[in-house]
Design an enzyme around this catalytic site. Structure first.
Site, PDB file in Angstrom:
ATOM      1  N   ASN A  12      47.889  45.401   4.331  1.00  0.00           N
ATOM      2  CA  ASN A  12      46.826  45.403   5.333  1.00  0.00           C
ATOM      3  C   ASN A  12      45.664  46.286   4.886  1.00  0.00           C
ATOM      4  O   ASN A  12      45.816  47.157   4.036  1.00  0.00           O
ATOM      5  CB  ASN A  12      47.377  45.932   6.646  1.00  0.00           C
ATOM      6  CG  ASN A  12      48.306  44.932   7.291  1.00  0.00           C
ATOM      7  OD1 ASN A  12      47.865  43.965   7.883  1.00  0.00           O
ATOM      8  ND2 ASN A  12      49.601  45.146   7.127  1.00  0.00           N
ATOM      9  N   CYS A  13      44.533  46.050   5.554  1.00  0.00           N
ATOM     10  CA  CYS A  13      43.337  46.843   5.337  1.00  0.00           C
ATOM     11  C   CYS A  13      43.685  48.321   5.432  1.00  0.00           C
ATOM     12  O   CYS A  13      44.377  48.704   6.359  1.00  0.00           O
ATOM     13  CB  CYS A  13      42.303  46.485   6.402  1.00  0.00           C
ATOM     14  SG  CYS A  13      40.879  47.554   6.432  1.00  0.00           S
ATOM     15  N   PRO A  14      43.289  49.203   4.535  1.00  0.00           N
ATOM     16  CA  PRO A  14      42.368  48.969   3.418  1.00  0.00           C
ATOM     17  C   PRO A  14      43.063  48.744   2.077  1.00  0.00           C
ATOM     18  O   PRO A  14      42.418  48.817   1.042  1.00  0.00           O
ATOM     19  CB  PRO A  14      41.598  50.291   3.372  1.00  0.00           C
ATOM     20  CG  PRO A  14      42.657  51.319   3.675  1.00  0.00           C
ATOM     21  CD  PRO A  14      43.611  50.644   4.646  1.00  0.00           C
TER      22      PRO A  14
END
Lengths: 75, 205
Positions: A12-14
């Site tokens: 997932n981000c980042p």
């Protein structure tokens, strides 16, 4: 042209851009990095990353949420 | 024709050389002066020009706010930016590795008792529900394979993000250097403003 693969599926981000940034540092200009990711923000993020870092996004595809971006190291 | 001077060829060459040198030096002095003026201006301009830098003030000390701050910081570092994070008041919790009571005043001991032990033990800003909220969010984050806050902090250090603890708020909160992570910097408002003035992005979290 040589290529390096990077699997970012499930991250997932980042984390995808953290991994891309690390992987690209190791590459010589002209080499491509093929990144696979499932993060819903991946397309927007990889496009922004490429623009900011003056690299080249040579292709992008999305098959059922599994996205593949090919980034060419320009410099 | 009495003022006619006869010169040998070598004397003539010497005289011409001397005159040329004088002229050239006079011209060069002008050029050098204006070059120096330009260099001065360029120096001032680049001093005032924003660098590819992001600066964050981390004031809050909850799991969600800290997570947002570290996500932005790690993202900026991954986009080639120099990143500085300034931790003040509640934000200092993010840098806490340890909690000590010895050698502190009664007031400092009370503050230490009330503050979280570190980034692994922070509350959430909403839905804290007496500590149930953080457990629930940690569960959700693990389920979704999202990095934990302590991992994000470790990653920020690994990426060379400059972390600065505010000495003034450390004093207020009775936090000592021994309680905070190693390899961090210490500073005050001028340290933040110095970096922020050169940043394209500056945030208060």
């Amino acid at each position: 042209m040589s290529n390096v693969d990077l699997d970012c599926k499930g991250l997932n981000c980042p984390m995808p851009i953290v991994k891309i940034s690390r992987a690209m540092k190791e590459l010589q200009p002209g080499v491509t990095l093929t990144v696979m990711a499932s993060d819903p923000s991946f397309k927007a993020d990889v496009e922004a990353w490429v623009r900011k870092m003056n690299q080249k996004l040579t292709s992008f595809s999305d098959v059922d949420g599994i996205q593949t971006a090919v980034i060419e190291k320009v410099s | 024709m009495s003022d006619n001077i006869t010169l040998s060829q070598s004397e003539l060459i010497a005289l011409v050389n001397q005159l040329v040198d004088q002229k050239v030096n006079a011209r060069l002095a002008d050029v050098e002066a204006s070059l120096q003026a330009i260099q001065g201006t360029v120096g001032t301009l680049s001093e005032n020009c924003p660098e590819d830098r992001a600066t964050l003030v981390v004031f809050s000390g909850e799991m969600d706010t800290l997570f947002a701050a570290f996500t932005i910081a790690v993202g900026a570092a991954s986009m080639g930016m120099e990143v500085s994070m300034f931790f003040t008041f509640w934000g200092l919790t993010a840098l806490r590795k340890d909690k000590t009571f010895s050698g502190k005043t009664v007031g400092e001991k009370m503050v230490a008792m009330m503050l979280p032990n570190g980034p692994h033990a922070v509350p959430t800003s909403r839905m804290n529900m007496a500590g149930m909220g953080p457990l629930f969010f940690k569960y959700l984050m693990t389920q979704r394979n999202i990095e934990s806050l302590p991992n994000m902090i470790a990653l920020a250090q690994e990426l060379g993000i400059k972390m600065v603890a505010c000495e003034m708020s450390m004093g207020v909160m009775g936090v000592t250097r021994a309680e905070l992570l190693d390899d961090i910097d210490y500073g005050g408002v001028a340290t933040y403003l110095g970096d922020a003035a050169k940043s394209k992005i500056t945030l208060f979290v």
